[in-house]
Motif scaffolding. Structure first.
Motif, PDB file in Angstrom:
ATOM      1  N   GLN A 572      -3.245  15.417   7.776  1.00  0.00           N
ATOM      2  CA  GLN A 572      -3.305  14.127   8.443  1.00  0.00           C
ATOM      3  C   GLN A 572      -2.969  13.002   7.458  1.00  0.00           C
ATOM      4  O   GLN A 572      -3.163  13.133   6.247  1.00  0.00           O
ATOM      5  N   VAL A 573      -2.470  11.916   8.016  1.00  0.00           N
ATOM      6  CA  VAL A 573      -2.127  10.739   7.213  1.00  0.00           C
ATOM      7  C   VAL A 573      -2.817   9.529   7.830  1.00  0.00           C
ATOM      8  O   VAL A 573      -2.663   9.262   9.027  1.00  0.00           O
ATOM      9  N   LEU A 574      -3.581   8.841   7.010  1.00  0.00           N
ATOM     10  CA  LEU A 574      -4.212   7.590   7.423  1.00  0.00           C
ATOM     11  C   LEU A 574      -3.454   6.461   6.741  1.00  0.00           C
ATOM     12  O   LEU A 574      -3.378   6.415   5.507  1.00  0.00           O
ATOM     13  N   GLU A 575      -2.856   5.582   7.526  1.00  0.00           N
ATOM     14  CA  GLU A 575      -2.081   4.496   6.934  1.00  0.00           C
ATOM     15  C   GLU A 575      -2.184   3.254   7.799  1.00  0.00           C
ATOM     16  O   GLU A 575      -2.504   3.315   8.987  1.00  0.00           O
ATOM     17  N   GLY A 576      -1.882   2.133   7.167  1.00  0.00           N
ATOM     18  CA  GLY A 576      -1.929   0.861   7.871  1.00  0.00           C
ATOM     19  C   GLY A 576      -1.810  -0.294   6.898  1.00  0.00           C
ATOM     20  O   GLY A 576      -1.710  -0.117   5.682  1.00  0.00           O
ATOM     21  N   ALA A 577      -1.811  -1.496   7.450  1.00  0.00           N
ATOM     22  CA  ALA A 577      -1.624  -2.718   6.664  1.00  0.00           C
ATOM     23  C   ALA A 577      -2.964  -3.354   6.358  1.00  0.00           C
ATOM     24  O   ALA A 577      -3.840  -3.447   7.232  1.00  0.00           O
ATOM     25  N   LEU A 578      -3.135  -3.796   5.122  1.00  0.00           N
ATOM     26  CA  LEU A 578      -4.293  -4.553   4.687  1.00  0.00           C
ATOM     27  C   LEU A 578      -3.889  -6.021   4.586  1.00  0.00           C
ATOM     28  O   LEU A 578      -2.760  -6.342   4.210  1.00  0.00           O
ATOM     29  N   ARG A 579      -4.796  -6.905   4.869  1.00  0.00           N
ATOM     30  CA  ARG A 579      -4.484  -8.328   4.854  1.00  0.00           C
ATOM     31  C   ARG A 579      -4.277  -8.854   3.443  1.00  0.00           C
ATOM     32  O   ARG A 579      -3.501  -9.777   3.238  1.00  0.00           O
ATOM     33  N   SER A 580      -4.982  -8.300   2.484  1.00  0.00           N
ATOM     34  CA  SER A 580      -4.886  -8.774   1.103  1.00  0.00           C
ATOM     35  C   SER A 580      -4.214  -7.711   0.247  1.00  0.00           C
ATOM     36  O   SER A 580      -4.632  -6.542   0.241  1.00  0.00           O
ATOM     37  N   ALA A 581      -3.174  -8.121  -0.489  1.00  0.00           N
ATOM     38  CA  ALA A 581      -2.515  -7.192  -1.398  1.00  0.00           C
ATOM     39  C   ALA A 581      -3.435  -6.799  -2.538  1.00  0.00           C
ATOM     40  O   ALA A 581      -3.364  -5.677  -3.058  1.00  0.00           O
TER      41      ALA A 581
END
Length: 609
Positions: A572-581
């Motif tokens: 499985q792959v958990l991925e996504g965008a975070l608001r703060s780099a």
């Protein structure tokens, strides 16, 4: 939860409903409060004037004889046009109705109805405003505006004919003479003379180009000057053929067909403007003797001009002018009531929902029965997070400082389209090239401002000093919900928390020294979707935007922080965008260090930025 919270929430929502209902009621009645609109001269040189939902019958001295409402006259709608018949009856048209309703102006009573045998293939013309003109033998001519045709009916309503397609690009004004039917080609700026029996075109008179935006032809009427008369303005005579009297008086409008000014038109197409300080909302006009009357629907006035185009005092006695002024004041009160009701509804709804949400949140916390000491996270545990936790006041100050320019942009976008006065008196008065240039510059300015705001937002997401603001949602969930107290294991310690935006979902993630917890956040509870041991993580990366698919890149665009991809042992792959780099880099580092300690390959996170 204290009962007062529910009470105030209920009162706020009730106030919102009252405000919205008030705005809807005012809006529903607005079409009946349009002020003076249609005008017709009566045989005794009195006037018939439609005002709001009534027809006023005025004596030649300007006094009010009587008023008849649309209900008293049994009209199916508001009067759209008034036209005098040769027998002295007043014809009334109603938008959407294929009929003429007749009024006896002496008695103020309705005396009949003539159904127009509208052609079956032309029924769509009824959707457009139409103008009546009644000929010397009772013929009824109808200009159909956006339907681009003129129709002719017999006095009994029998259909006689229609102009060929292509004769007009919109047609609004028309009037009869003893031998012709004159019409307006609105968007091609020409007067068109028709044969009154066949509707064949006899001649077209192209009007000259005005110096401002008022170029489109609307209301029109024949000029009353004698054939031997000479109409000269400002004391100067114009060479032949302009030395003769004008052919007609036409109301020329700016784009939008709301604001304009009257002009006299000579047989060669030359025009002379009537002096006005600005364009007005002319809704009809007519010659009464040697005086031109123009209905100013916005200021609720009956403006008067001489044949030499000189302004005269407004028409109507003191009572009529007082009633018109009262109608204007009523319109202003209704506009204020509408705006106040709408604002009350929006604010009441917002406050009520916030209070109700607070009440539900308190109830939700009470339903978990978590002791206050374990309902959130202790200060000592909070201090172990990499993301700094700001006090509420400092967080609010930081949010206002960062989001302030966005609020100004949103306010401008919301208020500018609603500013009818600015649109009417500023934009529509410009000539077409200047108006197009102004709109283009406005759009370019808005685009430049939006580009600057997005760049500023993206730069802030990369800065460590703004991490507390960008990751505040996750920290507040940790502080204000019982999720950590509910799902933690004995001796487990916090490392970081963040929100992860992926396709179709926004998840809250808690990273501890043992596990990776992924939760779905609802309005009243937090549901644990999955939990993985840190040993189940085999790889973590921060892929560049160029390596993401177009759909993922589109999802990442409004979240300028960074994209995290976590690969698990089971595939499985958990991925996504975070608001703060900054948070994204810290999460990658915290997950990457144990992998290095176990001897597994992992690229340093800084190499994938």
């Amino acid at each position: 939860m204290r009962p007062s919270t529910r009470l105030w929430a209920g009162l706020s929502l009730l106030l919102a409903l009252i405000g919205i209902a008030t705005a809807l009621l005012v809006q529903h009645g607005a079409p009946n409060r349009e002020g003076p609109q249609a005008l017709s001269v009566l045989p005794d040189h009195g006037l018939a004037l439609s005002v709001d939902d009534a027809i006023w019958l005025l004596a030649p001295d300007g006094s009010l004889r009587t008023r008849r409402t649309t209900t008293e006259l049994a009209l199916p709608g508001l009067p759209a046009n008034l036209a005098l018949a040769p027998d002295g009856r007043l014809g009334i048209s109603v938008r959407g109705e294929a009929a003429v309703f007749w009024l006896d102006p002496l008695r103020g009573e309705r005396v009949g109805r003539t159904a127009l045998q509208w052609p079956v293939g032309q029924r769509d013309a009824l959707k457009h405003p139409h103008t009546l003109a009644i000929g010397p033998h009772g013929q009824i001519a109808v200009a159909t505006a956006g339907h681009h045709r003129v129709m002719l009916f017999a006095p009994d309503g029998h259909f006689l004919g229609i102009t060929p397609p292509g004769t007009y690009a919109y047609t609004n004004g028309l009037w009869w003479t003893a031998t012709s039917l004159w019409t307006t080609d609105t968007n091609r700026f020409a007067l068109v003379e028709l044969n009154p029996q066949t509707l064949a075109v006899r001649q077209r008179i192209a009007l000259d180009t005005p110096s401002d935006a008022a170029r489109y032809l609307s209301w029109a009427t024949g000029h009353p000057a004698q054939l031997t008369g000479l109409i000269a303005s400002e004391g100067d005579r114009v060479p032949s053929p302009r030395s003769g009297p004008p052919l007609a008086t036409v109301f020329r409008m700016a784009n939008g067909m709301r604001l304009g000014r009257p002009v006299d038109v000579w047989p060669d197409g030359h025009t002379r403007d009537y002096p006005l300080p600005r364009l007005i909302e002319g809704s009809d006009m007519a010659w009464i003797g040697g005086t031109l009357l123009v209905v100013d629907g916005h200021e609720r006035r009956l403006r008067r001009f001489s044949q030499a185009r000189e302004p005269l005092p407004d028409w109507g006695d003191a009572q009529v002018q007082r009633l018109l002024k009262s109608s204007l004041q009523h319109q202003h009160r209704m506009a204020q009531l509408y705006q106040g009701g709408l604002l009350t509804g929006v604010l009441g709804l917002l406050v009520g929902l916030l209070l109700w949400r607070r009440a539900q949140h308190v109830d939700s916390r009470g339903s978990h029965r978590v002791p206050p000491s374990t309902a959130g996270v202790s200060p000592a545990e909070l201090a172990m997070l990499g993301t700094p936790a700001l006090p509420p006041r400092e967080l609010l100050r930081a949010a206002c400082k960062h989001l302030g320019p966005w609020l100004y942009l949103v306010a401008w976008l919301l208020l500018t389209p609603l500013s009818r006065a600015w649109h009417a008196t500023f934009l529509q008065t410009w000539p077409m090239p200047s108006r197009a240039m102004g709109m283009a510059l406005t759009l370019l300015g808005a685009l430049a401002l939006l580009t600057w705001l997005l760049r500023r937002h993206r730069q802030a997401a990369q800065a460590p000093q703004h991490e507390a603001l960008f990751n505040a949602a996750a920290v507040q969930l940790l502080q204000q919900t019982p999720a950590w107290a509910t799902f933690r294991e004995p001796g487990e310690r916090l490392r970081e928390t963040f929100t992860l935006a992926s396709l179709g979902a926004l998840r809250w993630v808690i990273l501890t020294d043992r596990r990776l917890l992924v939760l779905r956040v609802g309005l009243r509870q937090q549901v644990l979707e999955s939990s993985w041991s840190r040993h189940d993580i085999v790889k973590v990366s921060l892929p560049k935007a160029q390596r993401l698919g177009w759909l993922t890149r589109l999802l990442r665009w409004p979240v300028p922080g960074g994209w995290v991809r976590i690969r698990l042992r089971d595939g499985q792959v958990l991925e996504g965008a975070l608001r703060s780099a900054v948070t994204a880099q810290r999460v990658a580092m915290l997950l990457d260090l144990p992998l290095r300690a176990r001897g597994r390959s992992a690229t340093p996170p800084t190499a994938r930025r």
